[in-house]
Scaffold this motif. Structure first.
Motif, PDB file in Angstrom:
ATOM      1  N   TYR A  52       0.812  -1.222   0.000  1.00 27.52           N
ATOM      2  CA  TYR A  52       0.000   0.000   0.000  1.00 27.52           C
ATOM      3  C   TYR A  52       0.841   1.265   0.000  1.00 27.52           C
ATOM      4  N   ARG A  83      -2.170  10.810  -3.380  1.00 28.50           N
ATOM      5  CA  ARG A  83      -2.749  10.136  -4.546  1.00 28.50           C
ATOM      6  C   ARG A  83      -2.077   8.777  -4.776  1.00 28.50           C
ATOM      7  N   THR A  92      -4.142   5.341  -4.750  1.00 27.71           N
ATOM      8  CA  THR A  92      -4.067   4.469  -5.927  1.00 27.71           C
ATOM      9  C   THR A  92      -3.597   3.076  -5.534  1.00 27.71           C
ATOM     10  N   GLN A  93      -2.593   2.991  -4.675  1.00 22.91           N
ATOM     11  CA  GLN A  93      -2.091   1.689  -4.228  1.00 22.91           C
ATOM     12  C   GLN A  93      -3.178   0.909  -3.488  1.00 22.91           C
ATOM     13  N   VAL A  98      -6.324   0.939  -4.019  1.00 19.56           N
ATOM     14  CA  VAL A  98      -7.288   0.439  -4.995  1.00 19.56           C
ATOM     15  C   VAL A  98      -6.653  -0.604  -5.917  1.00 19.56           C
ATOM     16  N   GLU A  99      -5.474  -0.314  -6.427  1.00 22.52           N
ATOM     17  CA  GLU A  99      -4.878  -1.185  -7.442  1.00 22.52           C
ATOM     18  C   GLU A  99      -4.360  -2.508  -6.900  1.00 22.52           C
ATOM     19  N   THR A 100      -4.225  -2.661  -5.608  1.00 22.53           N
ATOM     20  CA  THR A 100      -3.761  -3.930  -5.048  1.00 22.53           C
ATOM     21  C   THR A 100      -4.911  -4.916  -4.843  1.00 22.53           C
ATOM     22  N   HIS A 101      -6.097  -4.569  -5.328  1.00 27.14           N
ATOM     23  CA  HIS A 101      -7.274  -5.436  -5.177  1.00 27.14           C
ATOM     24  C   HIS A 101      -8.006  -5.591  -6.504  1.00 27.14           C
ATOM     25  N   ASP A 102      -8.708  -6.717  -6.655  1.00 29.77           N
ATOM     26  CA  ASP A 102      -9.478  -6.978  -7.871  1.00 29.77           C
ATOM     27  C   ASP A 102     -10.732  -6.113  -7.952  1.00 29.77           C
ATOM     28  N   ARG A 103     -11.398  -5.912  -6.815  1.00 33.10           N
ATOM     29  CA  ARG A 103     -12.638  -5.145  -6.766  1.00 33.10           C
ATOM     30  C   ARG A 103     -12.586  -4.174  -5.601  1.00 33.10           C
ATOM     31  N   VAL A 104     -13.240  -3.045  -5.773  1.00 32.69           N
ATOM     32  CA  VAL A 104     -13.308  -2.044  -4.714  1.00 32.69           C
ATOM     33  C   VAL A 104     -14.756  -1.595  -4.596  1.00 32.69           C
TER      34      VAL A 104
END
Length: 189
Positions: free
Chosen positions: A60, A142, A146-147, A149-155
């Motif tokens: 993260y 930011r 971004t980290q 959100v992008e470290t997961h398949d769905r948010v």
């Protein structure tokens, strides 16, 4: 069950009444202190906007060297792992004077923690303001968002306890999501 099966829950709060009971219900033992975090040395525009400079490298915080906070509190980590802390010169304003006074202790206070529960995790962030437009432009906010959100398949975002939307913002969302209003608006033009 979501967390136990490998899901990640991110709870960003500062002084609200809902987050600590939610953390307890999920099985995380971190809590938001609900005391104003201040820093007289490391800050953006004033001591109530501290810059958290103690960052541990995790998925993260990849590329994050600081977070700029806005009216934050601290996370009492319990058994959670702090991954972002304030500078060592920060303090919790225990008597709400707006200045360092007797009873206020200087220290590096956790502002982001991670607690692993079974296959999942709970991330506690002591300032939801880092996600608003005016704070996303501050150094590394930011990148951190971004980290997350992008470290997961769905948010999935839950704003159920965030308070009312401003009237114009509510009208725009309503217009965008209602085909009937879109057609009516087009006919009226």
């Amino acid at each position: 069950e979501f967390v136990e099966r490998g899901g990640t829950v991110v709870i960003a709060d500062d002084f609200g009444p809902h987050s600590n009971p939610l953390l307890a219900a999920i099985g995380a033992d971190a809590r938001f202190s609900r005391l104003q975090l201040r820093d007289e040395r490391e800050y953006y525009r004033g001591p109530s906007l501290p810059i958290a400079t103690n960052v541990t490298t995790t998925p993260y915080t990849q590329g994050v060297s600081q977070l700029t906070l806005n009216g934050a509190t601290a996370v009492e980590p319990g058994n959670a792992t702090p991954i972002v802390r304030s500078s060592e010169l920060a303090y919790l304003d225990r008597n709400a004077t707006g200045t360092l006074s007797a009873g206020d202790e200087l220290g590096a206070y956790p502002v982001v923690t991670v607690k692993y529960i079974d296959a999942g995790q709970v991330v506690a962030i002591s300032d939801p303001s880092i996600f608003i437009n005016s704070m996303l432009t501050q150094p590394d906010n930011r990148v951190f968002a971004t980290q997350l959100v992008e470290t997961h398949d769905r948010v999935l975002f839950d704003y159920s306890h965030a308070g009312a939307q401003p009237p114009l913002a509510y009208a725009v969302v309503l217009l965008r999501t209602s085909p009937l209003l879109q057609v009516g608006g087009g006919v009226g033009i």
